[in-house]
Motif scaffolding. Structure first.
Motif, PDB file in Angstrom:
ATOM      1  N   GLY A  20      16.305  -8.298   8.389  1.00  0.00           N
ATOM      2  CA  GLY A  20      15.127  -7.839   9.120  1.00  0.00           C
ATOM      3  C   GLY A  20      14.666  -6.471   8.658  1.00  0.00           C
ATOM      4  O   GLY A  20      13.465  -6.225   8.500  1.00  0.00           O
ATOM      5  N   ARG A  21      15.605  -5.567   8.432  1.00  0.00           N
ATOM      6  CA  ARG A  21      15.248  -4.219   7.962  1.00  0.00           C
ATOM      7  C   ARG A  21      14.576  -4.272   6.597  1.00  0.00           C
ATOM      8  O   ARG A  21      13.572  -3.598   6.362  1.00  0.00           O
ATOM      9  N   LEU A  22      15.129  -5.053   5.692  1.00  0.00           N
ATOM     10  CA  LEU A  22      14.543  -5.155   4.353  1.00  0.00           C
ATOM     11  C   LEU A  22      13.181  -5.838   4.386  1.00  0.00           C
ATOM     12  O   LEU A  22      12.283  -5.473   3.621  1.00  0.00           O
ATOM     13  N   GLY A  26       9.694  -4.233   3.094  1.00  0.00           N
ATOM     14  CA  GLY A  26       8.842  -4.930   2.138  1.00  0.00           C
ATOM     15  C   GLY A  26       7.405  -5.026   2.612  1.00  0.00           C
ATOM     16  O   GLY A  26       6.471  -4.824   1.833  1.00  0.00           O
ATOM     17  N   ILE A  27       7.217  -5.318   3.877  1.00  0.00           N
ATOM     18  CA  ILE A  27       5.858  -5.394   4.432  1.00  0.00           C
ATOM     19  C   ILE A  27       5.196  -4.031   4.389  1.00  0.00           C
ATOM     20  O   ILE A  27       4.030  -3.900   4.000  1.00  0.00           O
ATOM     21  N   LEU A  28       5.923  -2.982   4.768  1.00  0.00           N
ATOM     22  CA  LEU A  28       5.378  -1.627   4.763  1.00  0.00           C
ATOM     23  C   LEU A  28       5.010  -1.190   3.349  1.00  0.00           C
ATOM     24  O   LEU A  28       3.924  -0.641   3.120  1.00  0.00           O
ATOM     25  N   ILE A  29       5.870  -1.450   2.386  1.00  0.00           N
ATOM     26  CA  ILE A  29       5.590  -1.076   0.997  1.00  0.00           C
ATOM     27  C   ILE A  29       4.403  -1.873   0.463  1.00  0.00           C
ATOM     28  O   ILE A  29       3.532  -1.320  -0.223  1.00  0.00           O
ATOM     29  N   GLY A  30       4.338  -3.157   0.781  1.00  0.00           N
ATOM     30  CA  GLY A  30       3.218  -3.980   0.341  1.00  0.00           C
ATOM     31  C   GLY A  30       1.891  -3.507   0.905  1.00  0.00           C
ATOM     32  O   GLY A  30       0.892  -3.421   0.182  1.00  0.00           O
ATOM     33  N   LEU A  31       1.859  -3.187   2.184  1.00  0.00           N
ATOM     34  CA  LEU A  31       0.621  -2.700   2.796  1.00  0.00           C
ATOM     35  C   LEU A  31       0.227  -1.327   2.266  1.00  0.00           C
ATOM     36  O   LEU A  31      -0.958  -1.037   2.072  1.00  0.00           O
ATOM     37  N   THR A  32       1.214  -0.470   2.007  1.00  0.00           N
ATOM     38  CA  THR A  32       0.931   0.861   1.471  1.00  0.00           C
ATOM     39  C   THR A  32       0.321   0.760   0.077  1.00  0.00           C
ATOM     40  O   THR A  32      -0.676   1.435  -0.219  1.00  0.00           O
ATOM     41  N   THR A  33       0.891  -0.063  -0.774  1.00  0.00           N
ATOM     42  CA  THR A  33       0.330  -0.210  -2.118  1.00  0.00           C
ATOM     43  C   THR A  33      -1.047  -0.861  -2.075  1.00  0.00           C
ATOM     44  O   THR A  33      -1.908  -0.548  -2.890  1.00  0.00           O
ATOM     45  N   LEU A  35      -3.240  -0.400   0.328  1.00  0.00           N
ATOM     46  CA  LEU A  35      -4.161   0.661   0.739  1.00  0.00           C
ATOM     47  C   LEU A  35      -4.423   1.642  -0.401  1.00  0.00           C
ATOM     48  O   LEU A  35      -5.548   2.112  -0.574  1.00  0.00           O
ATOM     49  N   LEU A  36      -3.393   1.970  -1.186  1.00  0.00           N
ATOM     50  CA  LEU A  36      -3.554   2.950  -2.260  1.00  0.00           C
ATOM     51  C   LEU A  36      -4.329   2.407  -3.451  1.00  0.00           C
ATOM     52  O   LEU A  36      -5.100   3.140  -4.077  1.00  0.00           O
ATOM     53  N   THR A  37      -4.162   1.133  -3.775  1.00  0.00           N
ATOM     54  CA  THR A  37      -4.817   0.573  -4.956  1.00  0.00           C
ATOM     55  C   THR A  37      -6.129  -0.136  -4.642  1.00  0.00           C
ATOM     56  O   THR A  37      -6.957  -0.305  -5.531  1.00  0.00           O
ATOM     57  N   GLY A  38      -6.322  -0.559  -3.404  1.00  0.00           N
ATOM     58  CA  GLY A  38      -7.533  -1.294  -3.046  1.00  0.00           C
ATOM     59  C   GLY A  38      -7.486  -2.752  -3.456  1.00  0.00           C
ATOM     60  O   GLY A  38      -8.483  -3.460  -3.358  1.00  0.00           O
ATOM     61  N   GLN A  39      -6.347  -3.214  -3.946  1.00  0.00           N
ATOM     62  CA  GLN A  39      -6.184  -4.610  -4.349  1.00  0.00           C
ATOM     63  C   GLN A  39      -5.185  -5.278  -3.427  1.00  0.00           C
ATOM     64  O   GLN A  39      -4.261  -4.643  -2.942  1.00  0.00           O
ATOM     65  N   GLY A  40      -5.360  -6.558  -3.220  1.00  0.00           N
ATOM     66  CA  GLY A  40      -4.419  -7.304  -2.406  1.00  0.00           C
ATOM     67  C   GLY A  40      -3.090  -7.485  -3.124  1.00  0.00           C
ATOM     68  O   GLY A  40      -2.975  -7.275  -4.336  1.00  0.00           O
ATOM     69  N   ILE A  41      -2.082  -7.892  -2.378  1.00  0.00           N
ATOM     70  CA  ILE A  41      -0.741  -8.050  -2.942  1.00  0.00           C
ATOM     71  C   ILE A  41      -0.732  -9.126  -4.019  1.00  0.00           C
ATOM     72  O   ILE A  41      -0.130  -8.958  -5.081  1.00  0.00           O
ATOM     73  N   LEU A  42      -1.422 -10.245  -3.785  1.00  0.00           N
ATOM     74  CA  LEU A  42      -1.449 -11.311  -4.778  1.00  0.00           C
ATOM     75  C   LEU A  42      -2.176 -10.881  -6.053  1.00  0.00           C
ATOM     76  O   LEU A  42      -1.775 -11.253  -7.161  1.00  0.00           O
TER      77      LEU A  42
END
Length: 48
Positions: A20-22, A26-33, A35-42
């Motif tokens: 659960g912690r990991l 992962g969700i937090l890092i994915g959302l942060t990137t 927001l920073l890049t303006g591109q979706g995770i996929l």
């Protein structure tokens, strides 16, 4: 002599807590990137 060893893999509390912690990290890092890049995770992975 009896060992009070609890396994650290499988469906035990220790493994589930770390899973659960990991997942939250992962969700937090994915959302942060996202927001920073303006591109979706996929799109970042080259899938979308």
């Amino acid at each position: 002599m009896k060992d009070n060893f609890e396994p650290r893999y499988g469906f035990v509390n220790f493994a589930e807590i770390w899973n659960g912690r990991l997942a939250m990290m992962g969700i937090l890092i994915g959302l942060t990137t996202e927001l920073l890049t303006g591109q979706g995770i996929l799109t970042q992975m080259g899938i979308g």
